[in-house]
Design a protein around this motif. Structure first.
Motif, short mmCIF file in Angstrom:
data_model
loop_
_atom_site.label_atom_id
_atom_site.label_comp_id
_atom_site.label_asym_id
_atom_site.label_seq_id
_atom_site.Cartn_x
_atom_site.Cartn_y
_atom_site.Cartn_z
N GLU A 32 0.82 -1.21 0.00
CA GLU A 32 0.00 0.00 0.00
C GLU A 32 0.86 1.26 0.00
O GLU A 32 0.48 2.28 -0.57
N MET A 162 -11.80 0.90 13.61
CA MET A 162 -12.25 -0.06 12.61
C MET A 162 -13.43 0.46 11.80
O MET A 162 -13.71 -0.04 10.70
N ARG A 164 -13.55 3.01 10.10
CA ARG A 164 -13.06 3.54 8.83
C ARG A 164 -12.88 2.44 7.79
O ARG A 164 -12.81 2.72 6.59
N LEU A 165 -12.81 1.19 8.23
CA LEU A 165 -12.72 0.06 7.31
C LEU A 165 -14.09 -0.52 6.97
O LEU A 165 -14.39 -0.81 5.82
N PHE A 166 -14.90 -0.70 7.99
CA PHE A 166 -16.14 -1.46 7.81
C PHE A 166 -17.30 -0.63 7.26
O PHE A 166 -18.16 -1.17 6.57
N GLU A 169 -17.33 -0.67 3.60
CA GLU A 169 -17.60 -2.03 3.15
C GLU A 169 -19.09 -2.37 3.26
O GLU A 169 -19.65 -3.06 2.39
N ALA A 269 -12.96 -6.02 14.85
CA ALA A 269 -11.63 -5.72 14.33
C ALA A 269 -10.73 -6.94 14.34
O ALA A 269 -9.96 -7.15 13.40
N THR A 292 -11.03 -8.06 10.41
CA THR A 292 -9.87 -7.59 9.65
C THR A 292 -8.79 -8.66 9.66
O THR A 292 -8.93 -9.70 10.33
N VAL A 312 -11.61 -8.27 5.88
CA VAL A 312 -11.38 -6.96 5.27
C VAL A 312 -9.98 -6.51 5.66
O VAL A 312 -9.64 -6.47 6.85
N SER A 313 -9.16 -6.17 4.69
CA SER A 313 -7.78 -5.82 4.99
C SER A 313 -7.67 -4.47 5.68
O SER A 313 -8.25 -3.47 5.23
N ALA A 314 -6.90 -4.45 6.76
CA ALA A 314 -6.61 -3.20 7.47
C ALA A 314 -5.34 -2.54 6.94
O ALA A 314 -4.95 -1.48 7.43
N LEU A 317 -5.43 1.21 5.93
CA LEU A 317 -5.56 2.10 7.09
C LEU A 317 -4.21 2.33 7.76
O LEU A 317 -3.86 3.46 8.11
#
Length: 333
Positions: A32, A162, A164-166, A169, A269, A292, A312-314, A317
């Motif tokens: 990333e 978390m 901010r990731l989910f 999604e 998470a 994650t 879901v990849s962290a 982030l």
């Protein structure tokens, strides 16, 4: 750090190490960043001792050392902790300008208060170990108790959320014609669920409701849980920091179904799976369970769950956080 090359001043960029057992996640973060993992050596000796050292110069560099503190078939959480602490100290001794401990899953973080006479406050002791290694910063993903974590450490910390990731999604999966409820499986997680609800409401541009469970535990077992909030005909999103056995989430999911929920999604998470998680997550009370890759789910058979468990990849982030911290743009979270 800035280094001179001829007449120009160039930023050499951060150095990222990922210790054994966390290398897969480290490689994802490095990708990333458009960078590579720095080279290091880890050796185990016949008597059970080990050593680790960087294989390239860290002098005057901004160094990030990534390692999750969980148990797996190869190493206990205590072994992982020892390896991380020693490597952090080694990098500091080798002249790094700044050393950041990157601990996606912070083991022992749940033991943040005394619940019995003479109980240890292990989170505080853990913080003291990091400080003794002279780290400059600690970065984690979704700690169990934010206030306890902040109070335990005397060095700067970053808590990556978390939500901010989910939220990105899940937002496209929400049906427009039905209510949405974000639910905490216990009172202690209400603040986490409220933050998640606020972000989800912004993403959906519509109202999202709250719910939570009152919970009583006896001898470590869930003995009572009462749902507070209306979930009838709703898509319910259960929000928790981690899944161990999954008994709490399963109890909450079944209760939501009994109360008339249309769909039940769960997000956490960390998949710190323990005995019983396979059976619990296989419950038809869940439509989906999202975690994650802070801990890769080697302790569970994902295929047997029929696609119910998603990872879901962290990494994006963490990569964003490193770029902001290295660039001096203030906090990463």
């Amino acid at each position: 750090m800035w280094a001179s090359r001829g007449d120009a001043m160039v930023d050499e960029g951060p150095m990222l190490f990922a210790l054994e057992g966390s290398r897969g996640f480290g490689e994802s973060v490095a990708a990333e960043l458009g960078a590579r993992l720095a080279d290091h050596e880890e050796r185990a000796f016949e008597d059970g001792e080990h050593k680790a050292r960087p294989l390239e110069s860290v002098r005057d560099r901004d160094v990030y050392v990534l390692h999750s503190l969980h148990s797996d078939p190869g190493h206990s959480v205590n072994d992982r902790l020892c390896r991380l602490l020693f490597f952090l100290a080694c990098v500091k001794d080798a002249g790094a300008a700044r050393v950041t401990a990157v601990v996606p899953y912070l083991g022992y973080a749940r033991k943040d208060r005394r619940t019995q006479p003479r109980d240890p406050v292990t989170l505080r002791y853990l913080a003291q170990l990091f400080e003794a290694m002279r780290v400059d910063r600690v970065v984690v993903l979704e700690v169990h108790n934010e206030a306890a974590f902040d109070n335990a450490f005397r060095v700067p910390t970053e808590r990556l959320g978390m939500h901010r990731l989910f939220v990105p999604e899940l937002a496209p999966r929400i049906d427009a014609g039905h209510p949405v409820v974000v639910c905490s499986p216990d009172v202690g997680g209400v603040k986490r669920a409220v933050r998640f609800r606020e972000d989800l409401a912004l993403a959906l541009d519509r109202d999202v409701e709250d719910a939570f469970f009152e919970k009583i535990r006896g001898a470590g077992e869930l003995t009572l849980g009462r749902l507070v909030g209306d979930v009838r005909d709703a898509t319910v999103i259960l929000v928790d920091d981690l899944i161990a056995t999954g008994s709490t989430l399963t109890h909450a999911a079944r209760s939501c179904r009994e109360a008339g929920a249309r769909r039940v999604l769960a997000v956490a998470a960390h998949g710190a799976f323990a005995y019983g998680a396979q059976q619990n997550l296989g419950s038809d009370a869940f439509d989906r369970v999202l975690i994650t890759d802070s801990i890769w789910p080697v302790k569970i058979d994902r295929e047997a769950l029929g696609g119910r468990l998603e990872v879901v990849s962290a990494a994006p982030l963490f990569a964003e956080a490193f770029a902001r911290l290295h660039g001096g743009q203030g906090r990463a979270s």
